[in-house]
Scaffold this active site. Sequence first.
Site: not given
Ligand SMILES: NC(=O)c1ccc[n+]([C@@H]2O[C@H](COP(=O)([O-])OP(=O)(O)OC[C@H]3O[C@@H](n4cnc5c(N)ncnc54)[C@H](OP(=O)(O)O)[C@@H]3O)[C@@H](O)[C@H]2O)c1
Length: 409
Positions: A97, A121, A128, A178, A181, A196, A293
Amino acid sequence: MKKKINIGLFGYGCVGQGFYKVLQQSPNTNAVITKIVVKDKSKSRDLPVQQFYYQPSDILLDNNIDTVVELIDDANAAYDIVKSALKLGKNVVSANKKLIAEHLDELIELANTQQVTFLYEASVCASIPIIRNIEDYFKSDHIQGFQGICNGTTNYILSRTAQGLTYDKALSEAQELGFAESDPTLDVDGFDAKYKLAILLKHVFGVSAKPEDIFNCGIRHIKPAHVNFADNYEGKLKLYSYAKQVEDKVIGFVAPFVVPLSHPNYNVENEFNAVNINAKFAHEQLFQGRGAGSVPTASAVLSDVQAFQTGYKYDYSSTKYNDNTFTNDFYLKIVLSAHDESSLDAIKFEHTAYSEVEGKLAFKVGWVYFRNLIKVDFNSRSNMFFAVISEDFKLRLSEVEHAVGEALV
Ligand SMILES: NC(=O)c1ccc[n+]([C@@H]2O[C@H](COP(=O)([O-])OP(=O)(O)OC[C@H]3O[C@@H](n4cnc5c(N)ncnc54)[C@H](OP(=O)(O)O)[C@@H]3O)[C@@H](O)[C@H]2O)c1
């Protein structure tokens, strides 16, 4: 048979792993993850090591990969990846986002020039399906405003403070579960909700508002007396990503609102997200679901990947047919509270309905000019808190005077 999609996946964290899982369980999606690029070579993974790569070019320069799914947690690196992928003629899905809110117009233009598709999305309220509904279902209706509960962490904290917990206790509970952060700033100060909001403003009203031009005030300084105040109004405090059309202007900001018992958002509790849309013909519609999630967020990513197979694109029809101007020039009715009465003078009230001291806090209720309100950085003022108490917004002071006069009759 749908065209096979070859995916290059960036990120294998919470959402990346969820996407890998849901794709395996979705036999009607003719798509395969060809490569996964991550950052940390030393991390142990639940997939064979040969599937992982560490340079963006491993995906970007692979001509067999037609689709990039960007699910990393670094907005700057994500911007470089998304931009390069679009330039190289690949379709892109992103959930980031912050990146989207900051660079949306540029990325839309790039995708158009390259005749590729950019979908996102999952970036707003995760599972949602709000962007697609705004784009498609409401295309011929006219959305006049929305009240979004777009951040699960703050909604969880507000649910628990409404049940009597202190802010600190509710926050540590959210962290243990969880939802929050260890540094919760982006959530509790309303930045995540603002990113958003910026994306929704574009799709609903065709407004391109930069995050730095949108006001955000969070819930960090909420006290039990504020919860009691809302309760006395038969309401609950909710952090809204709020937007409304007033005449030919659009107002939009993130702030706590006192949500009345009669409003559909009143019962949206805990980590759930919701967007309540007010449309001219459909009237009110509440979209509610999981705003975070692993697997719920991945379901939105999967849906975007499937959408590529039917040639779907966002139409941005609100941008084409609306001539809305985003404004911070309006009046609104708030409750302001401070630890001492003199601090209430930090904001000029155009009309004061009443002021009182309750326990250790002073309260003032009345109309203020929004530009005066946003001069105060509420997120860093631990002695002050405000909430919006009415969705009646006025563009002119004379209308405020009229409304006050009517209320007195
Ligand atoms: N978590 C949620 O519920 C949620 C909901 C909606 C949207 N999002 C969005 O989805 C995205 C991912 O969130 P997440 O919660 O999955 O994050 P996360 O659990 O912290 O995972 C981040 C991943 O990105 C990788 N990464 C970080 N910097 C990188 C780079 N420069 N090049 C390649 N890989 C890189 C990390 O690699 P390593 O594994 O090697 O550390 C890790 O695998 C974010 O933009 C977040 O805002 C998340």
